[in-house]
Write a protein that holds these residues in place. Structure first.
Motif, short mmCIF file in Angstrom:
data_model
loop_
_atom_site.label_atom_id
_atom_site.label_comp_id
_atom_site.label_asym_id
_atom_site.label_seq_id
_atom_site.Cartn_x
_atom_site.Cartn_y
_atom_site.Cartn_z
N LEU A 16 0.85 -1.19 0.00
CA LEU A 16 0.00 0.00 0.00
C LEU A 16 0.89 1.24 0.00
O LEU A 16 1.78 1.36 0.84
N PRO A 17 0.65 2.17 -0.90
CA PRO A 17 1.50 3.37 -0.94
C PRO A 17 1.24 4.28 0.25
O PRO A 17 0.18 4.21 0.89
N ALA A 18 2.20 5.12 0.53
CA ALA A 18 2.06 6.08 1.62
C ALA A 18 0.96 7.09 1.29
O ALA A 18 0.74 7.44 0.13
N THR A 19 0.25 7.51 2.33
CA THR A 19 -0.77 8.55 2.20
C THR A 19 -0.56 9.55 3.33
O THR A 19 0.36 9.43 4.13
N ALA A 20 -1.46 10.51 3.40
CA ALA A 20 -1.37 11.51 4.47
C ALA A 20 -1.57 10.87 5.84
O ALA A 20 -1.11 11.42 6.85
N ASP A 101 -9.25 4.28 5.69
CA ASP A 101 -8.04 4.35 4.87
C ASP A 101 -7.46 2.99 4.49
O ASP A 101 -7.20 2.73 3.32
N ILE A 102 -7.22 2.14 5.49
CA ILE A 102 -6.46 0.92 5.23
C ILE A 102 -7.27 -0.10 4.45
O ILE A 102 -6.79 -0.63 3.42
N LEU A 103 -8.47 -0.43 4.90
CA LEU A 103 -9.25 -1.44 4.19
C LEU A 103 -9.56 -1.02 2.75
O LEU A 103 -9.35 -1.81 1.82
#
Length: 276
Positions: A16-20, A101-103
């Protein structure tokens, strides 16, 4: 005997790419009952100390009975997923972040599109049950239904007392070595969960108001002998989500899938059958 936390052959990994809200994450996941390739997906959301390995064979057995394909994964900090850095504390709204966010990011990474999500069920236990409720509230048009097993919607004294006792056991008995079979970094898993639940600020955590947004079929299950929560949890769900079905299990503690699997599976199968 093979250590479940290092038995990687049956697990796959999604990047999973980085997000805020989080850095780059490597998420351990596994498909179960893959023979049902075109069937609806059931996503399993584990408890606060859980992982893929800790579910054992229950997701497979349930999916076979329901005729569904199952997606089981270890949240960040658990199992073989990216561990929590030891100086990082989960925020009070960590369960909201998991649902928001994660799911969704994991579903995107696995190319589970909008049409599949509309047929999807989320099945969560304990903290995972709370995440299932939050996901259902946040995605009212993208889900077939939700099942929350021993969920938390507010913090009770019994929960905090039991979690404090668990910390003592972790630090003074062989509990740590037992849990280490299910997590590559057992301290990441344990203290991530334990520290936030024992944080005084977390006593004000509640998701009661969010429940009213749930429109999909909802089943909430609680054991009468649960030492981490009382019937007030699912009774509150029933008050806020009038269409929810509540199941209260006798001779059952905090983990119905281990304490009363037949009764739990019967209740879930009957509920899902009514929605088809």
């Amino acid at each position: 005997m093979q250590n479940p936390a290092t038995a990687t052959l049956a697990s796959e990994f999604a990047e999973l790419p980085a997000t805020a809200s989080h850095g780059p994450l490597r998420i351990e996941y596994r498909w179960v009952n893959e023979a049902a390739a075109n069937a609806p997906i059931a996503v399993f959301l584990h408890e606060g100390l859980g992982s893929i390995a800790m579910w054992r064979d229950w997701p497979q057995a349930l999916c076979e009975r329901l005729g569904m394909r199952g997606l089981v994964y270890s949240r960040p900090g658990y199992g073989l997923s990216t561990p929590r850095a030891h100086d990082v504390k989960w925020p009070v709204d960590f369960m909201t972040s998991q649902a928001r966010d994660i799911l969704p990011a994991l579903l995107d990474a696995l190319d589970i599109g909008a049409q599949e999500r509309k047929r999807m069920w989320v099945i969560g236990h304990s903290d995972g049950g709370s995440i299932a409720l939050l996901y259902a509230a946040q995605h009212p048009d993208e889900l077939a239904g939700a099942i929350a097993i021993a969920p938390h919607v507010f913090v009770e004294d019994i929960s905090v007392e039991s979690i404090a006792q668990t910390k003592q056991l972790y630090e003074t008995t062989d509990l740590r070595s037992k849990l280490a079979r299910y997590h590559a970094d057992v301290d990441s898993a344990f203290y991530g969960w334990n520290d936030i639940w024992l944080n005084p600020a977390f006593r004000e955590w509640r998701i009661v108001d969010e429940l009213a947004a749930i429109r999909q079929p909802l089943l909430a299950v609680q054991g009468h002998d649960d030492n981490y929560g009382t019937m007030a949890q699912i009774d509150t769900i029933g008050e806020r989500v009038p269409h929810a079905q509540l199941v209260k299990l006798d001779a059952c503690g905090h983990s119905p899938h281990r304490d009363a699997p037949d009764a739990l599976n019967d209740a879930i199968a009957a509920f899902v059958a009514k929605q088809r």
